[in-house]
Design a protein around this motif. Structure first.
Motif, mmCIF file in Angstrom:
data_model
loop_
_atom_site.group_PDB
_atom_site.id
_atom_site.type_symbol
_atom_site.label_atom_id
_atom_site.label_comp_id
_atom_site.label_asym_id
_atom_site.label_seq_id
_atom_site.Cartn_x
_atom_site.Cartn_y
_atom_site.Cartn_z
ATOM 1 N N ARG A 1 12.291 1.212 64.368
ATOM 2 C CA ARG A 1 12.170 -0.274 64.437
ATOM 3 C C ARG A 1 11.444 -0.549 62.855
ATOM 4 N NH1 ARG A 1 7.410 -3.238 68.564
ATOM 5 N NH2 ARG A 1 6.241 -2.307 67.405
ATOM 6 N N ILE A 2 12.826 -2.264 62.771
ATOM 7 C CA ILE A 2 12.469 -2.247 61.775
ATOM 8 C C ILE A 2 11.488 -3.683 61.342
ATOM 9 C CG2 ILE A 2 13.419 -1.898 58.761
ATOM 10 C CD1 ILE A 2 14.895 -0.118 59.870
ATOM 11 N N VAL A 3 10.845 -4.424 60.664
ATOM 12 C CA VAL A 3 10.288 -5.467 60.964
ATOM 13 C C VAL A 3 10.721 -5.725 59.444
ATOM 14 C CG1 VAL A 3 8.458 -6.664 61.484
ATOM 15 C CG2 VAL A 3 8.302 -5.047 62.321
ATOM 16 N N LEU A 4 11.287 -7.214 59.791
ATOM 17 C CA LEU A 4 11.878 -7.506 58.203
ATOM 18 C C LEU A 4 10.701 -8.866 58.108
ATOM 19 C CD1 LEU A 4 15.965 -7.369 58.965
ATOM 20 C CD2 LEU A 4 13.978 -6.130 57.037
ATOM 21 N N VAL A 5 10.506 -8.807 57.201
ATOM 22 C CA VAL A 5 9.386 -9.961 56.516
ATOM 23 C C VAL A 5 9.912 -11.014 55.796
ATOM 24 C CG1 VAL A 5 7.040 -10.778 56.085
ATOM 25 C CG2 VAL A 5 7.687 -8.538 57.935
ATOM 26 N N ARG A 6 10.617 -12.322 55.716
ATOM 27 C CA ARG A 6 10.573 -12.590 54.486
ATOM 28 C C ARG A 6 9.004 -13.372 53.332
ATOM 29 N NH1 ARG A 6 13.448 -18.396 53.903
ATOM 30 N NH2 ARG A 6 13.689 -18.591 51.430
ATOM 31 N N HIS A 7 8.847 -12.962 52.467
ATOM 32 C CA HIS A 7 7.694 -13.410 51.837
ATOM 33 C C HIS A 7 7.504 -14.843 52.301
ATOM 34 C CE1 HIS A 7 9.827 -16.264 48.841
ATOM 35 N NE2 HIS A 7 10.666 -15.034 48.924
ATOM 36 N N ALA A 8 6.336 -15.020 52.252
ATOM 37 C CA ALA A 8 6.023 -16.742 52.310
ATOM 38 C C ALA A 8 5.982 -17.325 51.153
ATOM 39 C CB ALA A 8 4.071 -16.900 52.523
ATOM 40 N N GLN A 9 5.492 -18.078 50.610
ATOM 41 C CA GLN A 9 5.979 -19.717 49.471
ATOM 42 C C GLN A 9 5.256 -19.345 48.997
ATOM 43 O OE1 GLN A 9 3.898 -23.414 48.681
ATOM 44 N NE2 GLN A 9 5.293 -24.187 50.287
ATOM 45 N N GLN B 1 10.213 -6.575 44.101
ATOM 46 C CA GLN B 1 9.273 -8.518 43.297
ATOM 47 C C GLN B 1 7.984 -8.912 43.780
ATOM 48 O OE1 GLN B 1 13.210 -9.259 44.963
ATOM 49 N NE2 GLN B 1 14.116 -10.232 42.834
ATOM 50 N N THR B 2 7.312 -9.516 42.918
ATOM 51 C CA THR B 2 5.716 -9.773 43.655
ATOM 52 C C THR B 2 5.988 -10.456 44.602
ATOM 53 O OG1 THR B 2 5.034 -9.498 41.098
ATOM 54 C CG2 THR B 2 3.900 -11.198 42.343
ATOM 55 N N ARG B 3 6.396 -11.236 44.864
ATOM 56 C CA ARG B 3 6.633 -12.497 46.683
ATOM 57 C C ARG B 3 6.477 -11.512 47.588
ATOM 58 N NH1 ARG B 3 10.813 -13.590 43.012
ATOM 59 N NH2 ARG B 3 12.732 -13.701 43.998
ATOM 60 N N ALA B 4 7.866 -10.745 47.463
ATOM 61 C CA ALA B 4 7.532 -9.830 48.561
ATOM 62 C C ALA B 4 6.193 -8.994 48.839
ATOM 63 C CB ALA B 4 9.274 -9.534 48.239
ATOM 64 N N VAL B 5 5.891 -8.310 47.674
ATOM 65 C CA VAL B 5 4.902 -7.086 47.521
ATOM 66 C C VAL B 5 3.415 -8.347 48.380
ATOM 67 C CG1 VAL B 5 3.403 -5.476 46.529
ATOM 68 C CG2 VAL B 5 5.638 -5.546 46.170
ATOM 69 N N GLN B 6 2.848 -9.076 48.081
ATOM 70 C CA GLN B 6 1.843 -9.816 48.096
ATOM 71 C C GLN B 6 1.738 -10.551 49.464
ATOM 72 O OE1 GLN B 6 2.291 -13.182 45.298
ATOM 73 N NE2 GLN B 6 0.332 -12.429 44.485
ATOM 74 N N THR B 7 2.880 -10.293 50.313
ATOM 75 C CA THR B 7 3.222 -11.660 51.691
ATOM 76 C C THR B 7 2.827 -9.750 52.261
ATOM 77 O OG1 THR B 7 4.626 -12.636 50.733
ATOM 78 C CG2 THR B 7 4.593 -11.746 53.200
ATOM 79 N N VAL B 8 2.748 -8.742 52.178
ATOM 80 C CA VAL B 8 2.932 -7.927 53.086
ATOM 81 C C VAL B 8 1.380 -6.994 52.813
ATOM 82 C CG1 VAL B 8 5.455 -7.242 53.975
ATOM 83 C CG2 VAL B 8 4.486 -6.158 52.195
ATOM 84 N N THR B 9 1.071 -7.129 51.817
ATOM 85 C CA THR B 9 -0.496 -6.398 51.272
ATOM 86 C C THR B 9 -1.401 -6.418 52.266
ATOM 87 O OG1 THR B 9 0.201 -6.370 48.823
ATOM 88 C CG2 THR B 9 -1.675 -6.212 49.373
#
Length: 175
Positions: A4-12, A56-64
């Motif tokens: 199961r892969i949970v894809l998360v689009r980054h926050a603003q 890319q920073t914005r994606a890393v920051q969203t799941v951190t």
């Protein structure tokens, strides 16, 4: 075996600057950071075995925040990065993206086509299936990448759904 892969689009995120190449280090805004923290509980509930992200920073920051709560490291995979469109950020970006989605095989300059992003996304999903069999994987990424990953997984996505995708957003696929 099913992954199961949970894809998360980054926050603003901080908007890109017009007329210059996008910056991979572009971070989340204060609103985006708060949204990532608020999203953490929901992501933790998936009980992922791994947390992957675009570099890319914005994606890393969203799941951190979720990774921190789970006691997991965020592992970056280059293939999870956003579409390298070959276009400079500009006021007419929506028009240019509309044309690209209408002709997904088209390429702008040295960029990649949307068809190429779909292939890249499909290979990333397949790799997750091999590396994390019978597990859940949390994946931080970007709107165009997530849309093309949905297509690679046999789900529907088009320019309208991509354009309407909230920040952050969560989608599930299996590999």
């Amino acid at each position: 075996m099913t992954t199961r892969i949970v894809l998360v689009r980054h926050a603003q995120s901080v908007p890109p600057r017009f007329g210059v190449p996008d910056d991979d280090r572009r971070p989340l805004t204060a609103v985006g950071l708060a949204a990532a923290e608020a999203l953490s509980e929901r992501l933790v509930a998936y009980a992922p075995a791994a947390v992957l992200s675009s570099p890319q920073t914005r994606a890393v920051q969203t799941v951190t925040p979720a990774a921190r709560e789970l006691g997991l490291e965020v592992t970056t995979w280059p293939e999870l990065r956003e579409w390298e469109s070959g276009l400079l950020p500009s006021a007419d970006w929506e028009d240019l993206y509309t044309r690209s989605w209408a002709r997904p095989e088209s390429v702008h300059g040295t960029g990649e086509s949307l068809d190429e992003v779909t292939v890249r996304a499909g290979k990333a999903l397949a790799r997750m299936g091999v590396e994390f069999p019978d597990a859940t994987v949390l994946v931080g990424s970007h709107g165009t990448f997530v849309s093309r990953a949905l297509i690679a997984a046999g789900q529907h996505a088009d320019w309208e759904s991509c354009r309407a995708m909230p920040m952050p957003a969560i989608y599930e696929v299996t590999a």
